[in-house]
Design a protein around this motif. Structure first.
Motif, PDB file in Angstrom:
ATOM      1  N   ILE A  96      72.192  36.988 -30.480  1.00 16.20           N
ATOM      2  CA  ILE A  96      72.448  38.427 -30.467  1.00 16.20           C
ATOM      3  C   ILE A  96      71.222  39.176 -30.979  1.00 16.20           C
ATOM      4  O   ILE A  96      70.837  40.211 -30.428  1.00 16.20           O
ATOM      5  CB  ILE A  96      73.706  38.779 -31.279  1.00 16.20           C
ATOM      6  CG1 ILE A  96      74.933  38.113 -30.661  1.00 16.20           C
ATOM      7  CG2 ILE A  96      73.897  40.290 -31.365  1.00 16.20           C
ATOM      8  CD1 ILE A  96      76.194  38.204 -31.502  1.00 16.20           C
ATOM      9  N   HIS A 100      69.350  41.924 -28.622  1.00 14.44           N
ATOM     10  CA  HIS A 100      69.254  43.357 -28.923  1.00 14.44           C
ATOM     11  C   HIS A 100      67.800  43.797 -29.043  1.00 14.44           C
ATOM     12  O   HIS A 100      67.461  44.923 -28.671  1.00 14.44           O
ATOM     13  CB  HIS A 100      70.103  43.775 -30.125  1.00 14.44           C
ATOM     14  CG  HIS A 100      69.521  43.504 -31.477  1.00 14.44           C
ATOM     15  ND1 HIS A 100      68.481  44.216 -32.013  1.00 14.44           N
ATOM     16  CD2 HIS A 100      69.882  42.604 -32.421  1.00 14.44           C
ATOM     17  CE1 HIS A 100      68.220  43.769 -33.232  1.00 14.44           C
ATOM     18  NE2 HIS A 100      69.061  42.782 -33.490  1.00 14.44           N
ATOM     19  N   ALA A 145      78.310  44.572 -30.838  1.00 16.03           N
ATOM     20  CA  ALA A 145      78.495  43.120 -30.876  1.00 16.03           C
ATOM     21  C   ALA A 145      79.379  42.715 -32.053  1.00 16.03           C
ATOM     22  O   ALA A 145      80.262  41.864 -31.920  1.00 16.03           O
ATOM     23  CB  ALA A 145      77.144  42.407 -30.961  1.00 16.03           C
ATOM     24  N   TYR A 148      82.904  43.732 -31.217  1.00 15.07           N
ATOM     25  CA  TYR A 148      83.412  42.874 -30.145  1.00 15.07           C
ATOM     26  C   TYR A 148      83.839  41.514 -30.712  1.00 15.07           C
ATOM     27  O   TYR A 148      84.930  41.021 -30.422  1.00 15.07           O
ATOM     28  CB  TYR A 148      82.363  42.686 -29.054  1.00 15.07           C
ATOM     29  CG  TYR A 148      82.790  41.712 -27.985  1.00 15.07           C
ATOM     30  CD1 TYR A 148      83.591  42.131 -26.929  1.00 15.07           C
ATOM     31  CD2 TYR A 148      82.406  40.373 -28.043  1.00 15.07           C
ATOM     32  CE1 TYR A 148      84.002  41.235 -25.949  1.00 15.07           C
ATOM     33  CE2 TYR A 148      82.814  39.469 -27.077  1.00 15.07           C
ATOM     34  CZ  TYR A 148      83.608  39.899 -26.025  1.00 15.07           C
ATOM     35  OH  TYR A 148      84.014  39.010 -25.067  1.00 15.07           O
TER      36      TYR A 148
END
Length: 164
Positions: A96, A100, A145, A148
């Protein structure tokens, strides 16, 4: 803060103390946000003198002052996404952090800096804002994220009120 959140977060997650890991993230976010705001306000008034520490060229100082007054807001946003990156790494989700950063470079930093160089050729202030906008994109992705993963039952992202 990235390393701090990563190390303390991983230690607490490994010990089954997700609440404490999340508390580490919250405290780090608060500290980096407070620091970023403070430095950003200070720099609005001191940018000329800060740039003057590195050169005597008046034209460079004036251009650097404008750039720094826009760029300094990156202190706020970078601190936030660095904290989230540390937490993602602590949870074993370092992809992640990679994603990003790539997304912010491709969708904001490069195109916005290029466009501001064309649209505002007489000042570097918008270019400084464009670089900070890249970090803002990262912040939005990180928050998304995190939420989520929280909503989809990932254990390290579970809602937890207990810090112990």
């Amino acid at each position: 803060m990235l390393s701090t959140v990563s190390a303390l977060g991983a230690q607490n997650i490994g010990a089954g103390k997700v609440g404490r890991a999340q508390q580490t993230l919250r405290y780090a976010l608060a500290m980096t946000f407070g620091f970023g705001i403070t430095v950003s306000i200070f720099t609005q008034y001191a940018a000329y003198d800060i740039v003057a520490l590195f050169t005597y060229d008046a034209a460079v100082i004036v251009a650097g002052e404008a750039y720094l007054q826009g760029y300094i807001f990156d202190c706020i946003f970078a601190g936030i996404h660095f904290c989230f990156s540390g937490y993602f790494c602590a949870c074993g989700r370092s992809e992640i952090s990679f994603l990003h950063n790539i997304a912010s470079i491709v969708t904001a930093r490069i195109p916005l800096v290029y466009l501001t160089s064309i649209w505002y050729p007489m000042t570097l202030f918008p270019m400084g804002l464009a670089t900070a906008a890249g970090s803002l994109v990262s912040v939005v992705i990180c928050i998304g994220a995190f939420l989520y993963l929280r909503g989809h039952g990932s254990p390290a992202f579970a809602k937890s009120d207990a810090a112990a």
